[in-house]
Design a protein around this motif. Structure first.
Motif, mmCIF file in Angstrom:
data_model
loop_
_atom_site.group_PDB
_atom_site.id
_atom_site.type_symbol
_atom_site.label_atom_id
_atom_site.label_comp_id
_atom_site.label_asym_id
_atom_site.label_seq_id
_atom_site.Cartn_x
_atom_site.Cartn_y
_atom_site.Cartn_z
ATOM 1 N N LYS A 63 35.564 50.879 24.279
ATOM 2 C CA LYS A 63 36.574 51.817 24.772
ATOM 3 C C LYS A 63 36.284 53.244 24.295
ATOM 4 N N HIS A 79 31.738 57.117 30.233
ATOM 5 C CA HIS A 79 32.935 56.347 30.578
ATOM 6 C C HIS A 79 33.994 57.266 31.202
ATOM 7 N N GLU A 112 33.815 50.862 30.378
ATOM 8 C CA GLU A 112 34.174 50.779 28.963
ATOM 9 C C GLU A 112 34.639 49.367 28.597
ATOM 10 N N ARG A 163 34.517 45.646 27.012
ATOM 11 C CA ARG A 163 34.103 45.203 25.674
ATOM 12 C C ARG A 163 32.877 44.305 25.833
ATOM 13 N N GLN A 195 42.546 60.741 23.807
ATOM 14 C CA GLN A 195 41.577 59.699 23.495
ATOM 15 C C GLN A 195 40.649 60.120 22.354
#
Length: 152
Positions: free
Chosen positions: A2, A46, A53, A55, A150
Motif C-alpha cells: 500500500k 501506485h 498496490e 499485497r 497518505q
C-alpha cells in the motif's frame, strides 16, 4: 504494498539518513537513499495507477509472492506491482511527465552505486551533493503525486 506503507518506509529511511554522516557512513547513507528512492518510485507508480498496490511482493519480474488465507504464501504470475528497482521491471505504457522526471532523478542517484559501492571510487562531497540533489528531485515529484493524507 500500500502507498501508506511505502510512505512510512520513506519517512523512516529519510530520518535514518539524517543521523548518518554522508561521507563517513557513505554506504549506509547511500543504501538508505536508494531504498527510499525505490519506495518513492513504487508509491508514485501506485498513485498514478500504473501499478497495483496489492499485497503481493515481487521476486522476479512477473512473479509475485502473495499471502494466503491460511497464513502461508504462494507464488503467482501477475502484472506490475511493486518493482525492485527503477526500470526493473519496465512498466508498460506511456509514462506521465512527472514519472519520467522521477525516473531520471532515480537513475541519477543510481549512477553512483556501482562505482562507489562495488568498485573503488571514493565518495566525495560532490558525489554526496549529486545524490542529495537527485533524491530531493525524487521527493518533490513524490510529494506532488501522492496525496498528503497518505504521507505519514
Amino acid at each position: 504494498m500500500k502507498i501508506a506503507s511505502h510512505a512510512d518506509k520513506i519517512r523512516r529511511l529519510l530520518q535514518l539518513r539524517e543521523r548518518l554522516d554522508p561521507l563517513q557512513d557513505f554506504e549506509l547513507w547511500y543504501w538508505s537513499s536508494l531504498t527510499a528512492g525505490t519506495n518513492i518510485w513504487n508509491a508514485s507508480l501506485h498513485a498514478c495507477g500504473l501499478t497495483s498496490e496489492d499485497r503481493a511482493f515481487s521476486t522476479i519480474p512477473g512473479v509475485h509472492v502473495v499471502p494466503q488465507a491460511d497464513g502461508g504464501w504462494r507464488r503467482e504470475l501477475r502484472g506490475p506491482g511493486d518493482v525492485s528497482h527503477v526500470g526493473w521491471p519496465q512498466i508498460p505504457g506511456d509514462m506521465p511527465a512527472p514519472i519520467q522526471r522521477l525516473e531520471a532523478a532515480l537513475h541519477a542517484l543510481e549512477e553512483h552505486r556501482d562505482p562507489c559501492l562495488r568498485a573503488d571510487r571514493v565518495p566525495t562531497p560532490a558525489i554526496v551533493a549529486e545524490c542529495e540533489r537527485a533524491l530531493s528531485q525524487a521527493i518533490a515529484v513524490y510529494q506532488a503525486l501522492v496525496p498528503m493524507e497518505q504521507q505519514p
